[in-house]
Design a protein around this motif. Structure first.
Motif, mmCIF file in Angstrom:
data_model
loop_
_atom_site.group_PDB
_atom_site.id
_atom_site.type_symbol
_atom_site.label_atom_id
_atom_site.label_comp_id
_atom_site.label_asym_id
_atom_site.label_seq_id
_atom_site.Cartn_x
_atom_site.Cartn_y
_atom_site.Cartn_z
ATOM 1 N N ARG A 22 0.871 -1.175 0.000
ATOM 2 C CA ARG A 22 0.000 0.000 0.000
ATOM 3 C C ARG A 22 0.907 1.223 0.000
ATOM 4 N N GLU B 279 0.818 -5.008 2.640
ATOM 5 C CA GLU B 279 -0.549 -5.469 2.883
ATOM 6 C C GLU B 279 -0.680 -6.981 2.775
ATOM 7 N N ALA B 280 0.072 -7.600 1.872
ATOM 8 C CA ALA B 280 -0.011 -9.048 1.695
ATOM 9 C C ALA B 280 1.301 -9.544 1.121
ATOM 10 N N PRO C 88 2.897 -8.524 6.556
ATOM 11 C CA PRO C 88 1.872 -7.482 6.563
ATOM 12 C C PRO C 88 2.015 -6.552 7.766
ATOM 13 N N GLY C 89 1.925 -5.246 7.474
ATOM 14 C CA GLY C 89 2.088 -4.226 8.504
ATOM 15 C C GLY C 89 3.458 -3.600 8.534
ATOM 16 N N HIS D 63 -1.636 1.122 -4.802
ATOM 17 C CA HIS D 63 -0.915 -0.104 -4.486
ATOM 18 C C HIS D 63 0.074 -0.427 -5.602
ATOM 19 N N ASP E 99 -1.679 7.759 0.439
ATOM 20 C CA ASP E 99 -2.418 7.362 1.636
ATOM 21 C C ASP E 99 -2.361 8.513 2.621
#
Length: 342
Positions: free
Chosen positions: A10, A45-46, A56-57, A101, A328
């Motif tokens: 992201r 994100e993945a 993730p994160g 993304h 974002d």
């Protein structure tokens, strides 16, 4: 996500690079219709089934200079000269990060330390470019260095070179950029004056510089006139329309080396992540725009560059240094950037 080693990122923000503008102006080759953007930070994100270095994160910075890892240059460590790069340059011939993304192979995402803010990390990729060029010039402790152009790349070059060089002088004609340079670099020269090359030498305590970096892409001829005999000129800026007149006999008679360093190697990128926290970069990111205002972001930079401000001429009109397009907008941390645990 199609690959087992892919990472879905992201995008949080992407710095506008001079290459982006030159692609739009037809001065740098790119795939028609490509999504631009490569100086990017974001949040994972993945991940694919085989990904182990990020999860993730995680907060990451994009390494946009992809390489195959198996051709002869890659096998000897020269990933910047990968023979299979065509079609893989993020934001040039592969869709880039002016988007919500992006999907990239794992090895082209570098995890950020928890203490490193996104606002600073967005400068990692240009810093990696600078490190590659400063290393190629073999800047030493006895060298006097001149940097032509005080845009973001020029200022980063001056700051990195100053960690080793005897002295560093930066030359710029644009008043705004010159003022920013004056707050970061001890020796600055107004290149819009009557004798800019003489002024650069004078600022270097009367010595012609041993190393000259052309960060503008259009001042190699000036750099060759300026550099000391036996010195090095590094061509850093990109402009496909610039055709300098260079005499091989001059290079031979004066012992001058003209260096093109190319992209950075893969092992340079994590060094940039480590170094970015030690440089005084708080003033470089001056403006931020949401993704849907990308035209305003590019317009803010167009006035200065289109008026001819190239580090040695008489152009004027810049009102920004590093401009970031934000994909974002939240949740916000204290610095106004999305705050995600590292």
């Amino acid at each position: 996500m199609s690959g087992r080693d892919d990472v879905v990122l992201r995008v949080v923000g992407t710095g506008i690079c001079g290459t982006d503008r030159k692609i739009l102006l037809g001065r740098f080759p790119a795939r028609p219709g490509v999504v631009l953007g490569h100086e990017s930070v974001g949040v994972v994100e993945a991940v694919g089934a085989d990904v182990t270095s990020v999860r993730p994160g995680d907060r990451v910075v994009v390494n946009p200079t992809l390489y195959c890892g198996s051709c002869p240059p890659c096998r000897r460590g020269a990933t910047n000269h990968c023979r299979n790069k065509r079609g893989t340059e993020v934001g040039v011939d592969r869709d880039g990060t002016y988007a919500d993304h992006v999907v990239l192979p794992e090895r082209f995402t570098e995890r950020l330390p928890g203490v490193l803010a996104f606002r600073r990390a967005v400068l990692v990729e240009p810093l990696a470019c600078v490190l590659n060029n400063v290393l190629a010039a073999d800047v030493g402790y006895g060298d006097t260095v001149a940097v032509l152009g005080a845009g973001p790349i020029g200022l980063l070059t001056a700051l990195v070179a100053a960690r080793r060089a005897r002295r560093v002088v930066i030359a710029e004609s644009d008043p705004y950029r010159l003022a920013v340079a004056g707050s970061l670099v001890d020796r600055t020269v107004d290149a819009g004056g009557p004798n800019p090359l003489e002024a650069v030498a004078k600022a270097g305590d009367g010595r012609r510089p041993d190393v000259v970096f052309d960060t503008t892409g259009v001042t190699v001829e000036h750099a060759l006139q300026l550099v000391a005999d036996g010195g090095r000129v590094v061509a850093m800026g990109f402009d496909d329309g610039y055709r300098p007149r260079i005499s091989p006999l001059y290079l031979t008679n004066h012992g001058v080396s003209l260096i093109g360093a190319g992209d950075y190697r893969a092992d340079t990128f994590p060094i940039a992540v480590d170094l970015i926290g030690d440089l005084p970069l708080e003033t470089l990111v001056t403006h931020e725009f949401p993704l849907d205002r990308y035209q305003d972001a590019f317009a803010l930079l167009s006035a200065g560059s289109d008026s001819g401000a190239d580090g040695t001429g008489h152009g004027a009109g810049y009102g920004a240094m590093k401009v970031v397009i934000r994909s974002d907008a939240g949740p916000m941390g204290p610095d106004g950037w999305p705050e995600v645990a590292g």
